[in-house]
Write a protein that holds these residues in place. Structure first.
Motif, PDB file in Angstrom:
ATOM      1  N   ALA A  19       0.760  -1.319   0.102  1.00  0.00           N
ATOM      2  CA  ALA A  19       0.029  -0.258   0.075  1.00  0.00           C
ATOM      3  C   ALA A  19       0.796   1.235   0.091  1.00  0.00           C
ATOM      4  CB  ALA A  19      -0.921  -0.008   1.160  1.00  0.00           C
ATOM      5  N   LEU A  20       2.112   1.166   0.780  1.00  0.00           N
ATOM      6  CA  LEU A  20       2.793   2.186   0.671  1.00  0.00           C
ATOM      7  C   LEU A  20       3.711   2.590  -0.613  1.00  0.00           C
ATOM      8  CD1 LEU A  20       4.593   1.804   4.142  1.00  0.00           C
ATOM      9  CD2 LEU A  20       2.944   3.649   3.631  1.00  0.00           C
ATOM     10  N   THR A  21       4.097   1.567  -1.110  1.00  0.00           N
ATOM     11  CA  THR A  21       4.805   1.709  -2.463  1.00  0.00           C
ATOM     12  C   THR A  21       4.493   1.414  -3.814  1.00  0.00           C
ATOM     13  OG1 THR A  21       5.697  -0.878  -2.298  1.00  0.00           O
ATOM     14  CG2 THR A  21       6.982   1.058  -0.970  1.00  0.00           C
ATOM     15  N   ALA A  22       3.160   0.507  -3.641  1.00  0.00           N
ATOM     16  CA  ALA A  22       2.881  -0.224  -4.888  1.00  0.00           C
ATOM     17  C   ALA A  22       1.145   0.397  -5.195  1.00  0.00           C
ATOM     18  CB  ALA A  22       2.615  -1.479  -5.231  1.00  0.00           C
ATOM     19  N   GLY A  23       0.732   0.628  -4.167  1.00  0.00           N
ATOM     20  CA  GLY A  23      -0.855   1.004  -4.214  1.00  0.00           C
ATOM     21  C   GLY A  23      -1.433  -0.080  -4.523  1.00  0.00           C
ATOM     22  N   GLY A  24      -2.832  -0.009  -4.788  1.00  0.00           N
ATOM     23  CA  GLY A  24      -3.624  -1.073  -5.147  1.00  0.00           C
ATOM     24  C   GLY A  24      -3.579  -1.720  -6.564  1.00  0.00           C
ATOM     25  N   ARG A  25      -4.581  -2.714  -6.684  1.00  0.00           N
ATOM     26  CA  ARG A  25      -4.347  -3.425  -8.007  1.00  0.00           C
ATOM     27  C   ARG A  25      -4.798  -2.339  -9.304  1.00  0.00           C
ATOM     28  NH1 ARG A  25      -7.203  -9.250  -6.787  1.00  0.00           N
ATOM     29  NH2 ARG A  25      -5.579 -10.023  -5.522  1.00  0.00           N
ATOM     30  N   GLY A  26      -3.887  -2.313 -10.123  1.00  0.00           N
ATOM     31  CA  GLY A  26      -4.387  -1.336 -11.385  1.00  0.00           C
ATOM     32  C   GLY A  26      -3.827   0.035 -10.841  1.00  0.00           C
ATOM     33  N   GLY A  27      -3.215   0.312  -9.708  1.00  0.00           N
ATOM     34  CA  GLY A  27      -2.786   1.497  -9.566  1.00  0.00           C
ATOM     35  C   GLY A  27      -3.870   2.296  -8.657  1.00  0.00           C
ATOM     36  N   THR A  28      -4.706   1.841  -8.272  1.00  0.00           N
ATOM     37  CA  THR A  28      -6.013   2.541  -7.443  1.00  0.00           C
ATOM     38  C   THR A  28      -6.384   1.592  -6.227  1.00  0.00           C
ATOM     39  OG1 THR A  28      -7.013   3.137  -9.633  1.00  0.00           O
ATOM     40  CG2 THR A  28      -8.313   3.258  -7.546  1.00  0.00           C
ATOM     41  N   PRO A  29      -6.137   1.882  -4.987  1.00  0.00           N
ATOM     42  CA  PRO A  29      -5.550   3.598  -5.001  1.00  0.00           C
ATOM     43  C   PRO A  29      -4.254   3.604  -5.038  1.00  0.00           C
ATOM     44  CG  PRO A  29      -5.929   2.584  -2.786  1.00  0.00           C
ATOM     45  CD  PRO A  29      -6.402   1.483  -3.839  1.00  0.00           C
ATOM     46  N   ARG A  30      -3.777   4.926  -5.339  1.00  0.00           N
ATOM     47  CA  ARG A  30      -2.381   5.124  -5.716  1.00  0.00           C
ATOM     48  C   ARG A  30      -1.600   5.060  -4.474  1.00  0.00           C
ATOM     49  NH1 ARG A  30      -1.740  11.079  -8.350  1.00  0.00           N
ATOM     50  NH2 ARG A  30       0.162  10.054  -9.237  1.00  0.00           N
ATOM     51  N   PRO A  31      -0.264   4.688  -4.515  1.00  0.00           N
ATOM     52  CA  PRO A  31       0.635   4.334  -3.404  1.00  0.00           C
ATOM     53  C   PRO A  31       0.781   5.502  -2.311  1.00  0.00           C
ATOM     54  CG  PRO A  31       1.851   3.948  -5.457  1.00  0.00           C
ATOM     55  CD  PRO A  31       0.426   4.803  -5.849  1.00  0.00           C
ATOM     56  N   ILE A  32       0.613   5.078  -1.258  1.00  0.00           N
ATOM     57  CA  ILE A  32       0.488   6.359  -0.186  1.00  0.00           C
ATOM     58  C   ILE A  32       1.891   7.076  -0.187  1.00  0.00           C
ATOM     59  CG2 ILE A  32       0.683   6.711   2.323  1.00  0.00           C
ATOM     60  CD1 ILE A  32      -1.161   3.852   2.514  1.00  0.00           C
ATOM     61  N   GLU A  33       2.847   6.627  -0.530  1.00  0.00           N
ATOM     62  CA  GLU A  33       4.121   7.316  -0.390  1.00  0.00           C
ATOM     63  C   GLU A  33       4.297   8.273  -1.485  1.00  0.00           C
ATOM     64  OE1 GLU A  33       7.670   4.670  -0.019  1.00  0.00           O
ATOM     65  OE2 GLU A  33       7.362   4.572   2.201  1.00  0.00           O
ATOM     66  N   LEU A  34       3.422   8.411  -2.525  1.00  0.00           N
ATOM     67  CA  LEU A  34       3.410   9.682  -3.280  1.00  0.00           C
ATOM     68  C   LEU A  34       2.985  10.763  -2.804  1.00  0.00           C
ATOM     69  CD1 LEU A  34       1.514   8.132  -6.748  1.00  0.00           C
ATOM     70  CD2 LEU A  34       3.936   8.621  -6.373  1.00  0.00           C
ATOM     71  N   HIS A  35       2.414  10.791  -1.405  1.00  0.00           N
ATOM     72  CA  HIS A  35       2.199  11.782  -0.926  1.00  0.00           C
ATOM     73  C   HIS A  35       3.266  12.224   0.505  1.00  0.00           C
ATOM     74  CE1 HIS A  35      -1.658  11.889  -3.104  1.00  0.00           C
ATOM     75  NE2 HIS A  35      -1.823  10.677  -2.691  1.00  0.00           N
ATOM     76  N   ALA A  36       4.221  11.529   0.290  1.00  0.00           N
ATOM     77  CA  ALA A  36       5.020  11.711   1.397  1.00  0.00           C
ATOM     78  C   ALA A  36       5.558  13.248   1.581  1.00  0.00           C
ATOM     79  CB  ALA A  36       6.267  10.861   1.112  1.00  0.00           C
ATOM     80  N   HIS A  37       5.548  14.089   0.373  1.00  0.00           N
ATOM     81  CA  HIS A  37       5.658  15.610   0.610  1.00  0.00           C
ATOM     82  C   HIS A  37       4.601  16.114   1.238  1.00  0.00           C
ATOM     83  CE1 HIS A  37       3.009  15.343  -2.732  1.00  0.00           C
ATOM     84  NE2 HIS A  37       2.626  16.314  -2.447  1.00  0.00           N
ATOM     85  N   ASP A  38       3.761  15.771   1.570  1.00  0.00           N
ATOM     86  CA  ASP A  38       2.324  16.057   2.396  1.00  0.00           C
ATOM     87  C   ASP A  38       2.227  15.527   3.539  1.00  0.00           C
ATOM     88  OD1 ASP A  38      -0.002  17.291   3.388  1.00  0.00           O
ATOM     89  OD2 ASP A  38      -0.955  16.814   1.762  1.00  0.00           O
ATOM     90  N   PRO A  39       2.816  16.199   4.608  1.00  0.00           N
ATOM     91  CA  PRO A  39       2.956  15.305   6.084  1.00  0.00           C
ATOM     92  C   PRO A  39       1.393  14.837   6.498  1.00  0.00           C
ATOM     93  CG  PRO A  39       4.459  17.174   6.173  1.00  0.00           C
ATOM     94  CD  PRO A  39       3.573  17.335   5.240  1.00  0.00           C
ATOM     95  N   LEU A  40       0.462  15.706   6.443  1.00  0.00           N
ATOM     96  CA  LEU A  40      -0.756  15.344   6.803  1.00  0.00           C
ATOM     97  C   LEU A  40      -1.514  14.386   6.162  1.00  0.00           C
ATOM     98  CD1 LEU A  40      -2.301  18.922   7.777  1.00  0.00           C
ATOM     99  CD2 LEU A  40      -1.787  16.969   9.424  1.00  0.00           C
ATOM    100  N   ARG A  41      -1.439  14.463   4.843  1.00  0.00           N
ATOM    101  CA  ARG A  41      -1.791  13.370   3.929  1.00  0.00           C
ATOM    102  C   ARG A  41      -1.218  12.105   4.235  1.00  0.00           C
ATOM    103  NH1 ARG A  41      -4.222  13.410  -1.422  1.00  0.00           N
ATOM    104  NH2 ARG A  41      -4.668  11.238  -2.045  1.00  0.00           N
ATOM    105  N   TYR A  42       0.173  12.003   4.331  1.00  0.00           N
ATOM    106  CA  TYR A  42       0.991  11.019   4.284  1.00  0.00           C
ATOM    107  C   TYR A  42       0.379   9.975   5.621  1.00  0.00           C
ATOM    108  CZ  TYR A  42       5.412   8.349   4.176  1.00  0.00           C
ATOM    109  OH  TYR A  42       6.213   7.312   3.971  1.00  0.00           O
ATOM    110  N   VAL A  43       0.556  10.888   6.824  1.00  0.00           N
ATOM    111  CA  VAL A  43       0.392  10.101   8.144  1.00  0.00           C
ATOM    112  C   VAL A  43      -1.142   9.765   8.166  1.00  0.00           C
ATOM    113  CG1 VAL A  43       0.157  10.661  10.506  1.00  0.00           C
ATOM    114  CG2 VAL A  43       2.339  11.380   9.153  1.00  0.00           C
ATOM    115  N   GLY A  44      -2.000  10.611   7.608  1.00  0.00           N
ATOM    116  CA  GLY A  44      -3.305  10.335   7.623  1.00  0.00           C
ATOM    117  C   GLY A  44      -3.718   8.941   6.894  1.00  0.00           C
TER     118      GLY A  44
END
Length: 385
Positions: A19-44
């Motif tokens: 979930a952090l690095t690859a996301g869901g099947r077919g890319g949905t949902p997107r990988p969580i670490e794509l939002h690492a630049h946004d601390p609130l979104r990333y942690v949430g």
């Protein structure tokens, strides 16, 4: 059961990493670490994923142990669930510590702390004990410390920029920035159980150095300017804190300081009015008049009283003419009216004493009813006291 827990641990941590690095099947949902630049979104997103995953693990255990003795099932489920969820503690801790050490700013850190606290409370209803709740407790404490340290550092920088006020005696820009920072920090959230402690800690971090800086910046001002400037700053502080719960002790303290400055400004305004009306000598002679009729004393004769009454008539026709220029710079109209009302009360008290003295036969005033026809009650009505 041990083998089941070992397999589920591997599957859970693998699913979390995916979930952090690859996301869901077919890319949905997107990988969580794509939002690492946004601390609130990333942690949430990370905590929300755990919030969704833990009930599924509990349901699987309940299904597995449905044929066991009911008395032992809850304890077995809690123990096994704690063992399974231990797998995600290390990757979760590593990423949250990276966020907290990345200096995202005091306000963001306060909001991150609120997020961790919220999800700790929510996940704790599913996983009551074990390494995962303990890890979340440690991360929440770490985030709270980081948030307070960042707030203290930011408050210190802002307080260094608090300068003496401009000609309008309004709060300095640094004071307004500090209050904006306080509002954002107090809006950061948190669970109800510990909200009071968080609010008190946050307020203390910022308000105490801010008040010290404001008082220092006002120290060199003249008395009237100082009172107006402090009233404007205290009014902003009081208005800001009144929007939040658990602020009653600080609001009481601020109100006491407001009352003290209002008293000081009232004294300045009353002194100015008394002097402008020519009441200074009259007021000084009334409490302890020298021997002999009061009308025979210098500055207390009928001519002096008549001149005062002429000035008083002009003042009643246009009360603002004797208002201190600084009074017009008060941010609160209620404060301005309070000072004007209290200074008018002073004039009313002196007038009443003079009226009594003039109408005392032993003081030798001829035709006192013509000299001072207006009664004290009539004057108070005109002064709107």
């Amino acid at each position: 059961m041990d083998e089941y827990c070992a397999v589920r641990r591997q599957l859970l941590v693998r699913a979390f990493i995916d979930a952090l690095t690859a996301g869901g099947r077919g890319g949905t949902p997107r990988p969580i670490e794509l939002h690492a630049h946004d601390p609130l979104r990333y942690v949430g997103d990370m905590l929300a994923w755990l919030h969704q995953a833990t009930p599924s693990e509990r349901e699987a255990l309940q299904s597995l142990l449905r044929d066991c003795r009911p008395a032992e099932t809850p304890t077995r489920i809690d123990t096994a669930l704690a063992s399974v969820c231990e797998a995600v503690c290390r990757p979760l801790r590593a990423r949250l510590e990276q966020v907290l050490l990345g200096s995202p700013g005091a306000v963001v850190l306060h909001k991150v702390s609120g997020l961790i606290q919220f999800y700790r409370s929510t996940i704790g209803q599913v996983v009551p004990d074990g390494p995962l709740p303990a890890t979340l407790d440690e991360l929440q404490a770490l985030s709270q410390r980081a948030a307070l340290q960042a707030l203290q550092a930011q408050a210190a920088r802002l307080c260094e920029r608090v300068t003496p006020p401009a000609a309008d005696l309004a709060p300095a820009a640094a004071v307004l920035s500090a209050l904006s920072l306080l509002r954002e920090a107090l809006d950061g959230g948190g669970v109800v159980e510990s909200r009071r402690a968080q609010v008190e800690q946050t307020a203390a971090c910022l308000l105490e150095p801010l008040m010290a800086a404001v008082l220092e910046s006002a120290a060199a001002l003249p008395a009237r300017d100082c009172a107006v400037y402090l009233l404007n700053c205290l009014y902003r502080l009081h208005s800001t804190l009144s929007l939040y719960e658990y602020m009653e002790p600080r609001l009481e303290s601020l109100q006491a300081q407001l009352d003290a400055q209002l008293e000081a400004l009232t004294s300045e305004q009353a002194s100015s009015v008394v002097q402008s009306l020519g009441l200074t000598h009259i007021y000084a002679g009334l409490p302890s008049p020298p021997p002999g009729p009061l009308s025979q004393q210098p500055g207390l004769g009928e001519a002096a009283v008549g001149q005062f009454l002429q000035r008083l008539d002009v003042f009643l026709a246009s009360p603002d003419m004797l208002t201190l220029p600084q009074l017009r710079l008060l941010a609160s109209s209620a404060h301005r009216l309070t000072v004007q009302r209290r200074s008018a009360e002073v004039v009313g008290v002196i007038y009443e004493k003079l009226y009594t003295a003039v109408h005392e036969p032993s003081n030798g005033y001829a035709e006192p009813d013509k000299l001072m026809p207006r009664t004290p009650d009539q004057l108070k009505a005109l002064l709107v006291v």
